[in-house]
Write a protein that holds these residues in place. Structure first.
Motif, PDB file in Angstrom:
ATOM      1  N   THR A   1       0.846  -1.193   0.000  1.00  0.00           N
ATOM      2  CA  THR A   1       0.000   0.000   0.000  1.00  0.00           C
ATOM      3  C   THR A   1       0.881   1.242   0.000  1.00  0.00           C
ATOM      4  O   THR A   1       1.968   1.251   0.568  1.00  0.00           O
ATOM      5  CB  THR A   1      -0.925   0.046   1.225  1.00  0.00           C
ATOM      6  OG1 THR A   1      -0.138   0.010   2.401  1.00  0.00           O
ATOM      7  CG2 THR A   1      -1.896  -1.106   1.238  1.00  0.00           C
ATOM      8  N   THR A   2       0.381   2.253  -0.665  1.00  0.00           N
ATOM      9  CA  THR A   2       1.026   3.556  -0.690  1.00  0.00           C
ATOM     10  C   THR A   2       0.037   4.548  -0.118  1.00  0.00           C
ATOM     11  O   THR A   2      -1.135   4.543  -0.480  1.00  0.00           O
ATOM     12  CB  THR A   2       1.406   3.959  -2.136  1.00  0.00           C
ATOM     13  OG1 THR A   2       2.232   2.952  -2.670  1.00  0.00           O
ATOM     14  CG2 THR A   2       2.110   5.282  -2.163  1.00  0.00           C
ATOM     15  N   HIS A   3       0.501   5.407   0.768  1.00  0.00           N
ATOM     16  CA  HIS A   3      -0.400   6.314   1.471  1.00  0.00           C
ATOM     17  C   HIS A   3      -0.298   7.740   0.937  1.00  0.00           C
ATOM     18  O   HIS A   3       0.725   8.138   0.384  1.00  0.00           O
ATOM     19  CB  HIS A   3      -0.081   6.311   2.969  1.00  0.00           C
ATOM     20  CG  HIS A   3      -0.268   4.952   3.572  1.00  0.00           C
ATOM     21  ND1 HIS A   3      -1.458   4.528   4.080  1.00  0.00           N
ATOM     22  CD2 HIS A   3       0.588   3.911   3.714  1.00  0.00           C
ATOM     23  CE1 HIS A   3      -1.332   3.296   4.522  1.00  0.00           C
ATOM     24  NE2 HIS A   3      -0.102   2.908   4.311  1.00  0.00           N
ATOM     25  N   LYS A   4      -1.384   8.470   1.155  1.00  0.00           N
ATOM     26  CA  LYS A   4      -1.433   9.910   0.886  1.00  0.00           C
ATOM     27  C   LYS A   4      -1.182  10.258  -0.582  1.00  0.00           C
ATOM     28  O   LYS A   4      -0.577  11.264  -0.897  1.00  0.00           O
ATOM     29  CB  LYS A   4      -0.441  10.653   1.789  1.00  0.00           C
ATOM     30  CG  LYS A   4      -0.696  10.406   3.259  1.00  0.00           C
ATOM     31  CD  LYS A   4       0.360  11.054   4.110  1.00  0.00           C
ATOM     32  CE  LYS A   4       0.138  10.695   5.555  1.00  0.00           C
ATOM     33  NZ  LYS A   4       1.207  11.125   6.414  1.00  0.00           N
ATOM     34  N   THR A   5      -1.653   9.411  -1.506  1.00  0.00           N
ATOM     35  CA  THR A   5      -1.504   9.715  -2.928  1.00  0.00           C
ATOM     36  C   THR A   5      -2.769  10.321  -3.521  1.00  0.00           C
ATOM     37  O   THR A   5      -2.735  10.809  -4.638  1.00  0.00           O
ATOM     38  CB  THR A   5      -1.135   8.451  -3.727  1.00  0.00           C
ATOM     39  OG1 THR A   5      -2.164   7.477  -3.539  1.00  0.00           O
ATOM     40  CG2 THR A   5       0.195   7.892  -3.273  1.00  0.00           C
TER      41      THR A   5
END
Length: 85
Positions: free
Chosen positions: A38-42
């Protein structure tokens, strides 16, 4: 997709993207490893972006599905994996 406001876990925002060709790669005889990250704040709402794919014997990564969820809870991942099945 289940589209709600995402303000709390009971009112989650979940949407996933894939295609038939991408999902067929999951059942290939050359798949040796599954990947989930997961990648956050995109996004504007700072929702986690989930990427799922596989690696083959040559080390190449092949994406299979993507999702945006409002929370990173067990229910969100259950929903994502059930959608893949």
């Amino acid at each position: 997709p289940i589209i709600k406001s995402g303000s709390n876990p009971e009112n989650a925002f979940r949407i996933a993207f894939s295609s038939r060709n991408l999902l067929q790669q999951l059942h290939s005889q050359f798949v040796i490893m599954y990947h989930l990250d997961t990648t956050h704040k995109t996004t504007i709402n700072r929702f986690p972006f989930v990427a799922f794919g596989v690696s083959d014997y040559s080390g190449q990564f092949h994406p299979a599905a993507f999702a945006i969820v409002s929370h990173e809870t067990e229910q969100d991942f259950d929903w994502f994996f059930k959608a893949l099945i």
